[in-house]
Design a protein around this motif. Structure first.
Motif, PDB file in Angstrom:
ATOM      1  N   VAL A  52       0.862  -1.184   0.000  1.00  0.00           N
ATOM      2  CA  VAL A  52       0.000   0.000   0.000  1.00  0.00           C
ATOM      3  C   VAL A  52       0.895   1.229   0.000  1.00  0.00           C
ATOM      4  N   THR A  53       0.645   2.136  -0.927  1.00  0.00           N
ATOM      5  CA  THR A  53       1.442   3.361  -1.010  1.00  0.00           C
ATOM      6  C   THR A  53       0.529   4.580  -1.039  1.00  0.00           C
ATOM      7  N   ASN A  54       1.048   5.687  -0.511  1.00  0.00           N
ATOM      8  CA  ASN A  54       0.351   6.981  -0.545  1.00  0.00           C
ATOM      9  C   ASN A  54      -1.074   6.881  -0.006  1.00  0.00           C
ATOM     10  N   ALA A  55      -1.214   6.237   1.137  1.00  0.00           N
ATOM     11  CA  ALA A  55      -2.523   6.144   1.779  1.00  0.00           C
ATOM     12  C   ALA A  55      -2.536   7.000   3.036  1.00  0.00           C
ATOM     13  N   ASN A  56      -3.717   7.532   3.352  1.00  0.00           N
ATOM     14  CA  ASN A  56      -3.914   8.332   4.561  1.00  0.00           C
ATOM     15  C   ASN A  56      -4.979   7.643   5.398  1.00  0.00           C
ATOM     16  N   ILE A  57      -4.563   7.079   6.541  1.00  0.00           N
ATOM     17  CA  ILE A  57      -5.427   6.240   7.351  1.00  0.00           C
ATOM     18  C   ILE A  57      -5.624   6.876   8.728  1.00  0.00           C
ATOM     19  N   THR A  58      -6.876   6.982   9.180  1.00  0.00           N
ATOM     20  CA  THR A  58      -7.166   7.515  10.509  1.00  0.00           C
ATOM     21  C   THR A  58      -8.206   6.635  11.183  1.00  0.00           C
ATOM     22  N   GLY A  59      -7.891   6.157  12.413  1.00  0.00           N
ATOM     23  CA  GLY A  59      -8.864   5.337  13.102  1.00  0.00           C
ATOM     24  C   GLY A  59      -8.459   4.971  14.515  1.00  0.00           C
ATOM     25  N   TRP A  60      -9.347   4.249  15.166  1.00  0.00           N
ATOM     26  CA  TRP A  60      -9.112   3.709  16.513  1.00  0.00           C
ATOM     27  C   TRP A  60      -8.032   2.640  16.430  1.00  0.00           C
ATOM     28  N   TYR A  61      -8.225   1.683  15.529  1.00  0.00           N
ATOM     29  CA  TYR A  61      -7.174   0.772  15.084  1.00  0.00           C
ATOM     30  C   TYR A  61      -6.862   1.166  13.649  1.00  0.00           C
ATOM     31  N   ALA A  62      -5.590   1.320  13.314  1.00  0.00           N
ATOM     32  CA  ALA A  62      -5.270   1.805  11.979  1.00  0.00           C
ATOM     33  C   ALA A  62      -3.974   1.202  11.462  1.00  0.00           C
ATOM     34  N   GLY A  63      -3.995   0.763  10.209  1.00  0.00           N
ATOM     35  CA  GLY A  63      -2.815   0.245   9.532  1.00  0.00           C
ATOM     36  C   GLY A  63      -3.071   0.247   8.037  1.00  0.00           C
ATOM     37  N   ALA A  64      -2.055   0.478   7.235  1.00  0.00           N
ATOM     38  CA  ALA A  64      -2.247   0.583   5.794  1.00  0.00           C
ATOM     39  C   ALA A  64      -2.755  -0.730   5.196  1.00  0.00           C
ATOM     40  N   ILE A  65      -2.201  -1.857   5.638  1.00  0.00           N
ATOM     41  CA  ILE A  65      -2.662  -3.155   5.141  1.00  0.00           C
ATOM     42  C   ILE A  65      -3.894  -3.609   5.915  1.00  0.00           C
ATOM     43  N   VAL A  66      -3.792  -3.685   7.227  1.00  0.00           N
ATOM     44  CA  VAL A  66      -4.922  -4.134   8.043  1.00  0.00           C
ATOM     45  C   VAL A  66      -4.893  -3.432   9.397  1.00  0.00           C
TER      46      VAL A  66
ATOM     47  N   ASN B 111     -15.401   7.380  18.660  1.00  0.00           N
ATOM     48  CA  ASN B 111     -16.197   6.246  19.107  1.00  0.00           C
ATOM     49  C   ASN B 111     -16.256   6.215  20.632  1.00  0.00           C
ATOM     50  N   ALA B 112     -17.466   6.280  21.210  1.00  0.00           N
ATOM     51  CA  ALA B 112     -17.615   6.365  22.662  1.00  0.00           C
ATOM     52  C   ALA B 112     -17.039   5.146  23.375  1.00  0.00           C
ATOM     53  N   VAL B 113     -17.226   3.948  22.786  1.00  0.00           N
ATOM     54  CA  VAL B 113     -16.674   2.729  23.385  1.00  0.00           C
ATOM     55  C   VAL B 113     -15.152   2.772  23.363  1.00  0.00           C
ATOM     56  N   ALA B 114     -14.600   3.228  22.251  1.00  0.00           N
ATOM     57  CA  ALA B 114     -13.149   3.349  22.147  1.00  0.00           C
ATOM     58  C   ALA B 114     -12.610   4.365  23.144  1.00  0.00           C
ATOM     59  N   LEU B 115     -13.315   5.462  23.295  1.00  0.00           N
ATOM     60  CA  LEU B 115     -12.879   6.493  24.234  1.00  0.00           C
ATOM     61  C   LEU B 115     -12.844   5.944  25.652  1.00  0.00           C
ATOM     62  N   ASN B 116     -13.802   5.105  25.990  1.00  0.00           N
ATOM     63  CA  ASN B 116     -13.854   4.512  27.320  1.00  0.00           C
ATOM     64  C   ASN B 116     -12.736   3.492  27.511  1.00  0.00           C
ATOM     65  N   SER B 117     -12.371   2.788  26.428  1.00  0.00           N
ATOM     66  CA  SER B 117     -11.292   1.791  26.526  1.00  0.00           C
ATOM     67  C   SER B 117      -9.923   2.450  26.632  1.00  0.00           C
ATOM     68  N   ARG B 118      -9.849   3.711  26.141  1.00  0.00           N
ATOM     69  CA  ARG B 118      -8.674   4.575  26.339  1.00  0.00           C
ATOM     70  C   ARG B 118      -7.462   4.220  25.490  1.00  0.00           C
ATOM     71  N   ARG B 119      -7.514   3.197  24.681  1.00  0.00           N
ATOM     72  CA  ARG B 119      -6.325   2.778  23.946  1.00  0.00           C
ATOM     73  C   ARG B 119      -6.556   2.874  22.438  1.00  0.00           C
ATOM     74  N   VAL B 120      -5.553   3.406  21.747  1.00  0.00           N
ATOM     75  CA  VAL B 120      -5.559   3.506  20.296  1.00  0.00           C
ATOM     76  C   VAL B 120      -4.325   2.764  19.786  1.00  0.00           C
ATOM     77  N   TYR B 121      -4.506   1.928  18.735  1.00  0.00           N
ATOM     78  CA  TYR B 121      -3.413   1.085  18.251  1.00  0.00           C
ATOM     79  C   TYR B 121      -3.174   1.323  16.763  1.00  0.00           C
ATOM     80  N   VAL B 122      -1.950   1.679  16.412  1.00  0.00           N
ATOM     81  CA  VAL B 122      -1.659   1.962  15.009  1.00  0.00           C
ATOM     82  C   VAL B 122      -0.255   1.474  14.624  1.00  0.00           C
ATOM     83  N   GLY B 123      -0.081   1.277  13.318  1.00  0.00           N
ATOM     84  CA  GLY B 123       1.217   0.936  12.747  1.00  0.00           C
ATOM     85  C   GLY B 123       1.139   1.059  11.238  1.00  0.00           C
ATOM     86  N   PRO B 124       2.242   1.267  10.544  1.00  0.00           N
ATOM     87  CA  PRO B 124       2.208   1.418   9.094  1.00  0.00           C
ATOM     88  C   PRO B 124       1.633   0.212   8.351  1.00  0.00           C
ATOM     89  N   VAL B 125       1.983  -1.002   8.760  1.00  0.00           N
ATOM     90  CA  VAL B 125       1.462  -2.202   8.098  1.00  0.00           C
ATOM     91  C   VAL B 125       0.199  -2.695   8.786  1.00  0.00           C
TER      92      VAL B 125
END
Length: 222
Positions: free
Chosen positions: A65-79, A103-117
């Protein structure tokens, strides 16, 4: 190869956490990119964001995956979220991965997980790399919805290749910026190592009999 021309992309698969209504929808199967790339797209939302949002008992391989812009609670270019899945021989290049959600549930869980792949999960990430990527922490902008009483305090878990996936090996990165929880087993390399073929050799685990997954023209990088 597929160029999406900057289009908004709906991630394949959705993950419902405890407390959310609805059912999780996941990708299950084998997706073989056969060495091709998918480029120039945006995936932004409140849940699992990436090319694949949520996969379970899946194999995703030989894909970039190239030149992608990803934003989320869990986020990765591939998965974003890989549950008991194999992510192998994949790469992310020139991508921006941002941890943020309303996301209210995500906010309560307090953790965000990301990586390029990949972002998170009990999956395996191996023989992968990331180059020229940015990992951005926007958790400080997340606010508690009206009527909720929990404390607005959050943790940002990011690593330079495989996110917080539980089993990782033989992954490499160059020029990946961000604030990282740790490297999660990924090895930082130089531009010269990528250009010379050294990283290709390592990604292939020394295999040179024609069955290897990675190829390159030396001097040009992967």
């Amino acid at each position: 190869n597929i160029d999406l021309g900057g289009a908004a992309w709906t991630a394949i698969g959705y993950y419902c956490k405890n407390g959310e209504s609805g059912n999780s929808l996941f990708y299950k199967g084998r997706f073989d990119g056969q060495g091709h790339t998918i480029s120039n797209f945006k995936s932004a939302g409140t849940d699992c964001e990436g090319l694949f949002g949520y996969c379970e008992m899946a194999v995703i391989e030989n894909l970039g995956v190239t030149n992608a812009n990803i934003t989320g609670w869990y986020a990765g270019a591939i998965v974003a979220y890989a549950s008991t899945s194999d992510i192998q021989n994949c790469f992310a290049k020139d991508c921006t991965i941002t941890g943020y959600t309303t996301n209210a549930v995500a906010l309560n869980s307090r953790r965000v997980y990301v990586g390029p792949v990949a972002g998170q999960g009990s999956g395996y990430v191996y023989n992968c790399y990331a180059v020229n990527c940015k990992v951005v922490d926007r958790t400080g902008e997340m606010t508690v919805p009206a009527g909720e009483t929990y404390t607005p305090w959050h943790e940002f878990f990011a690593t330079p290749v495989g996110g917080n996936c539980s089993s990782v090996s033989n992954n490499y990165y160059y020029n990946v910026s961000g604030t990282f929880y740790n490297t999660n087993g990924a090895t930082e390399a130089t531009a010269a190592q990528f250009a010379s073929g050294e990283i290709t050799f390592k990604l292939n685990k020394g295999v040179t009999n024609g069955s290897q997954a990675w190829y390159q023209t030396c001097g040009q990088g992967l």
